[in-house]
Structure formats: structure tokens, C-alpha cells
Design an enzyme around this catalytic site. Structure first.
Site, PDB file in Angstrom:
ATOM      1  N   ARG A 225      32.369 -58.689 -52.675  1.00  0.00           N
ATOM      2  CA  ARG A 225      31.404 -59.544 -51.958  1.00  0.00           C
ATOM      3  C   ARG A 225      30.867 -60.537 -52.975  1.00  0.00           C
ATOM      4  NH1 ARG A 225      28.072 -62.452 -49.779  1.00  0.00           N
ATOM      5  NH2 ARG A 225      26.929 -61.979 -47.867  1.00  0.00           N
ATOM      6  N   GLU A 233      29.913 -66.307 -40.687  1.00  0.00           N
ATOM      7  CA  GLU A 233      30.872 -65.315 -40.205  1.00  0.00           C
ATOM      8  C   GLU A 233      32.027 -66.041 -39.514  1.00  0.00           C
ATOM      9  OE1 GLU A 233      30.598 -62.144 -40.874  1.00  0.00           O
ATOM     10  OE2 GLU A 233      28.617 -62.328 -41.805  1.00  0.00           O
ATOM     11  N   ARG A 267      31.512 -52.403 -50.975  1.00  0.00           N
ATOM     12  CA  ARG A 267      32.109 -53.549 -51.658  1.00  0.00           C
ATOM     13  C   ARG A 267      31.454 -53.777 -53.012  1.00  0.00           C
ATOM     14  NH1 ARG A 267      31.204 -57.895 -46.891  1.00  0.00           N
ATOM     15  NH2 ARG A 267      29.090 -57.095 -47.280  1.00  0.00           N
TER      16      ARG A 267
END
Length: 335
Positions: A225, A233, A267
Site C-alpha cells: 500500500r 477506488e 499489506r
């Protein structure tokens, strides 16, 4: 003739199918590759024939003798580039840097001839790779080339690190090592069903067999990330454009990742560098991400977002773009 030019000439300048004629650029290659591949082709021809391309004189003001001098300089710069330019922006930067002492009209005319980005449209990158590990970094990853399928949106990338890397080699699970050996044996015996079953076992354990020039290597998967930014998104306005921009920056490149933390989704949260450039800086300056102030207060990130806002580029072309964190909250609340 340099290997970089041979590769580009052989792989980027292949004839386009007749059905694709509508997408051809001025040099007879696809619109996606016209800039870099056409320049590579013309440098290839210049190296053999010392001839500059037809039609260039319509875009520049200097003499043919001067133009030949440009191509000599560009040919040397291209051969010396490590890695060589692969994207229009990289090719444009090489031209600008190599011909920086020449007339602005000539440089811009040459770029326009190849359909490469003009100087004013390029983002100036200011943050280089740190000379030592920054404070707070838990570990560093040096990745294998990034696959386009590993980029789901504008702020997340899945990367693979070779299991031969010193940090990785001592912690590969024994059953994964065994499965990798057995898979190689199964493939050698052409037992592809067993090889596929063994590869699934490897993948389920967080690893993968990656094709390289001399065969396959075992590699560990990390989901990254991008620290300090939040991109739209995929289903949001500018989501596809943000993903496309990140793909353009990192696809096929080896990355350096400084990992600071792990988020609630497992992540790694980190800073990513590609060809010496800070990826978060590029995403912010091109207007495809917000500075994620809830989790990162670095002033330079705020400055880069402000610059993009002022230029009204990327998502800032919209008068009131929806913030991703607010969009996600509304989704969770069913609004």
C-alpha cells in the site's frame, strides 16, 4: 549497435495488423508505441546509414547537418542509458537532457515529430532514493519486474521478491522449497497436471514461480500500500485513470520499497521508488491521488498535491472530486 536499440527495434517496431490501420501513428506503428519505438527505429537506421528521418525538417528550424548531430548525441545517450527508455516520458526526458543546449523550438519540434511529451507536460521529480534507510523503515524490498495484473488500483501493488534474496532465502518454508523442486521435476517429465497442482500449493503459501530469462525462480509475494497517498477506488471517477497512471510508472520495472508498517488488510505500507523516482510524488503531482493526511503528515506530500490542484490536472480538473475515504465510508454505511 547497442542491445537496447536492437531490443526496441525488434519488439516495438513489428508491423501492425491490417485491421489496426486506424490506430497507426505517423511512423506505421500502433498509437501506444509510436513515440518510443519510432525513435528507436530511426536511431537504429541512423547508426547504420547516417540518414535522418524524412519529414523531420518540417518540425524543426535547424539544418540537416545540425539534425544529424542531434541523432549522433541521442544514439550515444540511448546506448548509455541504464535502463534504456521504455515509456514516452522516459524517452522525452532523454531527448530533453541530451539536447538541452539546443534551441527550444528544435527540441520541442523533435518531440512533436515523435509524439513524445513536451517539456511543459512533464512532471519534475525532486525526491530521489535516500542514500540510507530513512528513520522508521522496518525493512527494504528489491522486487522483480512488476506485472500489470498485479496493479488493482492507483495506490496498491503486488510485488514479488526472489527467494534467493538474502533476506528471503533463510525463511522460505520447507514445504514450499520441496514443492518448487518437485514442480520442476514434473515439468521436465511433462506431467503438467501435477506441476500445476504443485504451483497452486506454492501460490497458496504466498509464493510463485516467476519466469525469467534463464527459466523460472521462486519468489515471495508482498502486497504494498503506497504510504501517504489515497487514490480513487477503481469504480470511482478517475479510478481507472489513476490505475492506468500507476501502471505506466511501474509496469515491467524493478522497484525499491521501504516498508514502514502493515495495515489491517495485511499489506505492507511503504514508499516506492522506480528508476530512482519517488512513485508517490509522481501520483500526487499528476493529480491522481490525495495526500492521505489521516495517516501521513509529511509536508512535501501536501505541497505536491497543492501543485496539482493549482494546475487543475488529473482528478483536480473536477470542481469537487469525491475523497476516497469518504466514498468508502458511504459504501460501508450503505448510502
Amino acid at each position: 549497435m547497442g542491445n537496447a536499440l536492437r531490443f526496441l527495434y525488434g519488439h516495438c517496431c513489428k508491423p501492425t495488423a491490417a485491421g489496426d490501420s486506424d490506430s497507426l501513428g505517423p511512423h506505421g506503428v500502433s498509437a501506444e508505441t509510436v513515440g518510443v519505438s519510432a525513435l528507436a527505429r530511426d536511431l537504429f537506421h541512423f547508426d547504420i546509414t547516417s540518414q535522418i528521418p524524412e519529414g523531420l525538417g518540417q518540425h524543426v528550424v535547424s539544418s540537416k547537418k545540425a539534425q544529424a548531430n542531434w541523432y549522433r548525441k541521442l544514439l550515444d545517450a540511448w546506448k548509455e542509458a541504464k535502463p534504456p527508455p521504455k515509456t514516452p516520458e522516459e524517452a522525452s526526458r532523454l531527448v530533453i537532457q541530451t539536447l538541452k543546449r539546443h534551441q527550444k523550438a528544435d527540441v520541442e519540434g523533435l518531440l512533436a515529430f515523435y509524439g513524445l511529451p513536451l517539456p511543459h507536460s512533464l512532471v519534475e521529480v525532486t525526491a530521489g532514493v535516500p542514500g540510507s534507510l530513512p528513520h522508521g523503515v522496518k525493512f527494504e524490498l528489491q522486487t522483480l519486474p512488476v506485472d500489470v495484473k498485479a496493479i488493482p488500483d492507483g495506490d496498491t501493488i503486488s510485488v514479488y521478491v526472489s527467494a534467493t534474496d538474502p533476506r528471503e532465502s533463510s525463511c522460505v518454508p520447507g514445504d514450499v522449497q520441496t514443492a518448487a523442486v518437485q514442480r520442476s521435476q514434473a515439468r521436465a517429465a511433462r506431467n503438467y497436471d501435477r506441476a500445476d497442482a504443485l504451483h497452486k500449493k506454492i501460490i497458496d503459501a504466498g509464493y510463485r514461480m516467476i519466469n525469467v530469462q534463464n527459466g523460472e525462480i521462486l519468489a515471495r509475494k508482498y502486497r504494498i500500500r503506497l504510504r501517504g497517498i489515497d487514490a480513487p477506488e477503481s469504480s470511482m471517477p478517475y479510478g481507472k485513470e489513476a490505475k492506468a497512471e500507476l501502471v505506466k510508472i511501474v509496469q515491467g520495472k524493478c522497484l525499491r520499497v521501504f516498508v514502514y508498517d502493515e495495515d489491517r488488510y495485511g499489506r505492507c505500507v511503504g514508499d516506492i521508488y522506480c528508476n530512482g523516482m519517488f512513485v508517490q510524488e509522481l501520483m500526487l503531482k499528476k493529480g491522481y491521488a490525495w495526500h492521505y493526511t489521516a495517516y501521513d503528515q509529511r509536508p512535501e506530500l501536501a505541497k505536491w498535491e497543492k501543485e496539482a490542484r493549482a494546475k487543475r490536472i488529473g482528478l483536480w480538473a473536477s470542481s469537487n472530486p469525491v475523497k476516497p475515504w469518504e466514498w468508502r465510508k458511504e459504501k460501508r454505511e450503505g448510502r
